[in-house]
Design a protein around this motif. Structure first.
Motif, PDB file in Angstrom:
ATOM      1  N   VAL A 128       0.862  -1.172   0.000  1.00  0.00           N
ATOM      2  CA  VAL A 128       0.000   0.000   0.000  1.00  0.00           C
ATOM      3  C   VAL A 128       0.902   1.226   0.000  1.00  0.00           C
ATOM      4  O   VAL A 128       1.735   1.372   0.902  1.00  0.00           O
ATOM      5  CB  VAL A 128      -0.921   0.005   1.247  1.00  0.00           C
ATOM      6  CG1 VAL A 128      -1.777   1.250   1.288  1.00  0.00           C
ATOM      7  CG2 VAL A 128      -1.769  -1.252   1.291  1.00  0.00           C
ATOM      8  N   PRO A 129       0.760   2.083  -1.004  1.00  0.00           N
ATOM      9  CA  PRO A 129       1.606   3.279  -0.979  1.00  0.00           C
ATOM     10  C   PRO A 129       1.235   4.166   0.202  1.00  0.00           C
ATOM     11  O   PRO A 129       0.061   4.402   0.475  1.00  0.00           O
ATOM     12  CB  PRO A 129       1.308   3.975  -2.307  1.00  0.00           C
ATOM     13  CG  PRO A 129       0.074   3.353  -2.843  1.00  0.00           C
ATOM     14  CD  PRO A 129      -0.132   2.044  -2.145  1.00  0.00           C
ATOM     15  N   THR A 130       2.246   4.634   0.904  1.00  0.00           N
ATOM     16  CA  THR A 130       2.031   5.487   2.055  1.00  0.00           C
ATOM     17  C   THR A 130       1.463   6.825   1.616  1.00  0.00           C
ATOM     18  O   THR A 130       1.822   7.350   0.556  1.00  0.00           O
ATOM     19  CB  THR A 130       3.370   5.697   2.783  1.00  0.00           C
ATOM     20  OG1 THR A 130       3.873   4.428   3.183  1.00  0.00           O
ATOM     21  CG2 THR A 130       3.231   6.570   3.996  1.00  0.00           C
ATOM     22  N   ASN A 131       0.601   7.371   2.432  1.00  0.00           N
ATOM     23  CA  ASN A 131       0.106   8.719   2.215  1.00  0.00           C
ATOM     24  C   ASN A 131       1.329   9.638   2.131  1.00  0.00           C
ATOM     25  O   ASN A 131       2.209   9.565   2.988  1.00  0.00           O
ATOM     26  CB  ASN A 131      -0.789   9.090   3.410  1.00  0.00           C
ATOM     27  CG  ASN A 131      -1.368  10.472   3.320  1.00  0.00           C
ATOM     28  OD1 ASN A 131      -0.728  11.413   2.891  1.00  0.00           O
ATOM     29  ND2 ASN A 131      -2.606  10.584   3.763  1.00  0.00           N
ATOM     30  N   PRO A 132       1.410  10.498   1.112  1.00  0.00           N
ATOM     31  CA  PRO A 132       2.588  11.366   0.972  1.00  0.00           C
ATOM     32  C   PRO A 132       2.899  12.191   2.226  1.00  0.00           C
ATOM     33  O   PRO A 132       4.055  12.508   2.485  1.00  0.00           O
ATOM     34  CB  PRO A 132       2.225  12.281  -0.196  1.00  0.00           C
ATOM     35  CG  PRO A 132       1.221  11.508  -0.988  1.00  0.00           C
ATOM     36  CD  PRO A 132       0.454  10.678   0.012  1.00  0.00           C
ATOM     37  N   THR A 133       1.892  12.479   3.022  1.00  0.00           N
ATOM     38  CA  THR A 133       2.105  13.224   4.269  1.00  0.00           C
ATOM     39  C   THR A 133       3.070  12.489   5.186  1.00  0.00           C
ATOM     40  O   THR A 133       3.791  13.111   5.968  1.00  0.00           O
ATOM     41  CB  THR A 133       0.755  13.430   4.997  1.00  0.00           C
ATOM     42  OG1 THR A 133      -0.139  14.092   4.114  1.00  0.00           O
ATOM     43  CG2 THR A 133       0.914  14.234   6.264  1.00  0.00           C
ATOM     44  N   TYR A 134       3.095  11.148   5.091  1.00  0.00           N
ATOM     45  CA  TYR A 134       3.911  10.334   5.996  1.00  0.00           C
ATOM     46  C   TYR A 134       5.064   9.636   5.284  1.00  0.00           C
ATOM     47  O   TYR A 134       5.667   8.728   5.842  1.00  0.00           O
ATOM     48  CB  TYR A 134       3.030   9.284   6.675  1.00  0.00           C
ATOM     49  CG  TYR A 134       1.800   9.870   7.326  1.00  0.00           C
ATOM     50  CD1 TYR A 134       1.901  10.845   8.308  1.00  0.00           C
ATOM     51  CD2 TYR A 134       0.532   9.454   6.942  1.00  0.00           C
ATOM     52  CE1 TYR A 134       0.778  11.392   8.892  1.00  0.00           C
ATOM     53  CE2 TYR A 134      -0.608   9.991   7.532  1.00  0.00           C
ATOM     54  CZ  TYR A 134      -0.474  10.963   8.502  1.00  0.00           C
ATOM     55  OH  TYR A 134      -1.589  11.502   9.078  1.00  0.00           O
ATOM     56  N   SER A 135       5.405  10.053   4.084  1.00  0.00           N
ATOM     57  CA  SER A 135       6.395   9.330   3.288  1.00  0.00           C
ATOM     58  C   SER A 135       7.799   9.336   3.895  1.00  0.00           C
ATOM     59  O   SER A 135       8.610   8.474   3.580  1.00  0.00           O
ATOM     60  CB  SER A 135       6.445   9.886   1.867  1.00  0.00           C
ATOM     61  OG  SER A 135       6.863  11.237   1.891  1.00  0.00           O
ATOM     62  N   PHE A 136       8.083  10.262   4.777  1.00  0.00           N
ATOM     63  CA  PHE A 136       9.410  10.363   5.406  1.00  0.00           C
ATOM     64  C   PHE A 136       9.427   9.755   6.806  1.00  0.00           C
ATOM     65  O   PHE A 136      10.472   9.656   7.432  1.00  0.00           O
ATOM     66  CB  PHE A 136       9.804  11.839   5.537  1.00  0.00           C
ATOM     67  CG  PHE A 136       8.891  12.582   6.482  1.00  0.00           C
ATOM     68  CD1 PHE A 136       9.203  12.694   7.826  1.00  0.00           C
ATOM     69  CD2 PHE A 136       7.694  13.109   6.020  1.00  0.00           C
ATOM     70  CE1 PHE A 136       8.336  13.356   8.694  1.00  0.00           C
ATOM     71  CE2 PHE A 136       6.833  13.771   6.882  1.00  0.00           C
ATOM     72  CZ  PHE A 136       7.154  13.888   8.220  1.00  0.00           C
ATOM     73  N   LEU A 137       8.285   9.340   7.294  1.00  0.00           N
ATOM     74  CA  LEU A 137       8.100   9.034   8.704  1.00  0.00           C
ATOM     75  C   LEU A 137       8.544   7.625   9.075  1.00  0.00           C
ATOM     76  O   LEU A 137       8.242   6.661   8.382  1.00  0.00           O
ATOM     77  CB  LEU A 137       6.607   9.204   9.028  1.00  0.00           C
ATOM     78  CG  LEU A 137       6.153   9.136  10.469  1.00  0.00           C
ATOM     79  CD1 LEU A 137       6.926  10.091  11.350  1.00  0.00           C
ATOM     80  CD2 LEU A 137       4.661   9.439  10.532  1.00  0.00           C
ATOM     81  N   SER A 138       9.258   7.525  10.190  1.00  0.00           N
ATOM     82  CA  SER A 138       9.615   6.232  10.768  1.00  0.00           C
ATOM     83  C   SER A 138       9.611   6.371  12.284  1.00  0.00           C
ATOM     84  O   SER A 138       9.785   7.470  12.817  1.00  0.00           O
ATOM     85  CB  SER A 138      10.998   5.775  10.297  1.00  0.00           C
ATOM     86  OG  SER A 138      12.009   6.565  10.889  1.00  0.00           O
ATOM     87  N   SER A 139       9.422   5.262  12.968  1.00  0.00           N
ATOM     88  CA  SER A 139       9.469   5.279  14.431  1.00  0.00           C
ATOM     89  C   SER A 139      10.822   5.759  14.930  1.00  0.00           C
ATOM     90  O   SER A 139      10.899   6.509  15.906  1.00  0.00           O
ATOM     91  CB  SER A 139       9.193   3.872  14.984  1.00  0.00           C
ATOM     92  OG  SER A 139       7.877   3.477  14.712  1.00  0.00           O
ATOM     93  N   SER A 140      11.880   5.336  14.277  1.00  0.00           N
ATOM     94  CA  SER A 140      13.237   5.742  14.683  1.00  0.00           C
ATOM     95  C   SER A 140      13.401   7.255  14.604  1.00  0.00           C
ATOM     96  O   SER A 140      13.962   7.877  15.516  1.00  0.00           O
ATOM     97  CB  SER A 140      14.284   5.075  13.797  1.00  0.00           C
ATOM     98  OG  SER A 140      14.222   3.682  13.936  1.00  0.00           O
ATOM     99  N   LEU A 141      12.905   7.840  13.533  1.00  0.00           N
ATOM    100  CA  LEU A 141      13.004   9.284  13.361  1.00  0.00           C
ATOM    101  C   LEU A 141      12.182  10.016  14.414  1.00  0.00           C
ATOM    102  O   LEU A 141      12.637  11.010  15.000  1.00  0.00           O
ATOM    103  CB  LEU A 141      12.546   9.670  11.955  1.00  0.00           C
ATOM    104  CG  LEU A 141      12.781  11.111  11.510  1.00  0.00           C
ATOM    105  CD1 LEU A 141      14.247  11.490  11.625  1.00  0.00           C
ATOM    106  CD2 LEU A 141      12.294  11.286  10.082  1.00  0.00           C
ATOM    107  N   VAL A 142      10.986   9.516  14.690  1.00  0.00           N
ATOM    108  CA  VAL A 142      10.137  10.113  15.726  1.00  0.00           C
ATOM    109  C   VAL A 142      10.847  10.082  17.077  1.00  0.00           C
ATOM    110  O   VAL A 142      10.883  11.082  17.806  1.00  0.00           O
ATOM    111  CB  VAL A 142       8.765   9.399  15.808  1.00  0.00           C
ATOM    112  CG1 VAL A 142       8.031   9.755  17.086  1.00  0.00           C
ATOM    113  CG2 VAL A 142       7.920   9.741  14.592  1.00  0.00           C
ATOM    114  N   LYS A 143      11.425   8.945  17.428  1.00  0.00           N
ATOM    115  CA  LYS A 143      12.124   8.828  18.717  1.00  0.00           C
ATOM    116  C   LYS A 143      13.304   9.786  18.796  1.00  0.00           C
ATOM    117  O   LYS A 143      13.528  10.414  19.826  1.00  0.00           O
ATOM    118  CB  LYS A 143      12.600   7.387  18.942  1.00  0.00           C
ATOM    119  CG  LYS A 143      11.476   6.425  19.245  1.00  0.00           C
ATOM    120  CD  LYS A 143      11.976   5.044  19.584  1.00  0.00           C
ATOM    121  CE  LYS A 143      12.517   4.350  18.361  1.00  0.00           C
ATOM    122  NZ  LYS A 143      12.706   2.899  18.558  1.00  0.00           N
TER     123      LYS A 143
END
Length: 169
Positions: free
Chosen positions: A126-141
């Motif tokens: 499933v292609p990710t919504n472009p709003t979240y295309s850069f997002l990862s749990s590691s980056l959030v942390k």
């Protein structure tokens, strides 16, 4: 005329696997979309004994329960070992994976082909919504650990948990 049990429509099941440490709005987008396509969606929280997570598996499961409660057809369970074994044990014929970029595709295609070869389980990308295309749990942390604003990247309950876990004395 009543339908016999053998004539009833089979339950369509899929699994969304991951570590979810923590679950992000990107993960939630994929789970939400899968929940509209399948009768039952399992969120399989990976247990990796060699990796220390920010949240325990139990905490991740609790957070996922909270943010998916509105869907009604999402089940959350921990797993370790082969994902295809998790699928076999629960009669799940499909894995749903979000793809952010071409780099995700290279790795996920290999996994999909291996899983299909081992058990016949299909993988749907499933292609990710472009709003979240850069997002990862590691980056959030990482951003949260440095005091950056991640409120638009995770559900409110996850933000609260992150702030509690990362607060400095």
């Amino acid at each position: 005329m009543t339908r016999t049990e053998s004539e009833e429509t089979p339950v369509r099941r899929a699994v969304c696997p991951g570590s979810f440490d923590p679950i992000t709005n990107g993960h939630l987008d994929i789970i939400s979309r899968a929940s509209r396509l399948y009768d039952e969606v399992y969120v399989a929280v990976m247990i990796n004994k060699s990796k220390q997570g920010l949240f325990t598996v139990e905490e991740r499961i609790d957070l996922i329960h909270q943010v998916t409660a509105e869907y009604g057809n999402v089940r959350v369970e921990a797993f370790h070992g082969l994902l295809v074994d998790f699928c076999k044990q629960r009669d799940i014929p499909a894995i749903v994976k979000g793809l952010r970029a071409v780099s995700d595709f290279d790795y996920e295609l290999q996994m999909a082909q291996m899983n299909n070869g081992l058990s016949g389980v299909e993988t749907l990308f499933v292609p990710t919504n472009p709003t979240y295309s850069f997002l990862s749990s590691s980056l959030v942390k990482e951003v949260a650990a440095w005091g950056g604003d991640v409120s638009h990247l995770v559900p409110p309950v996850v933000l609260q948990a992150l702030r509690g876990r990362l607060s400095r004395p």
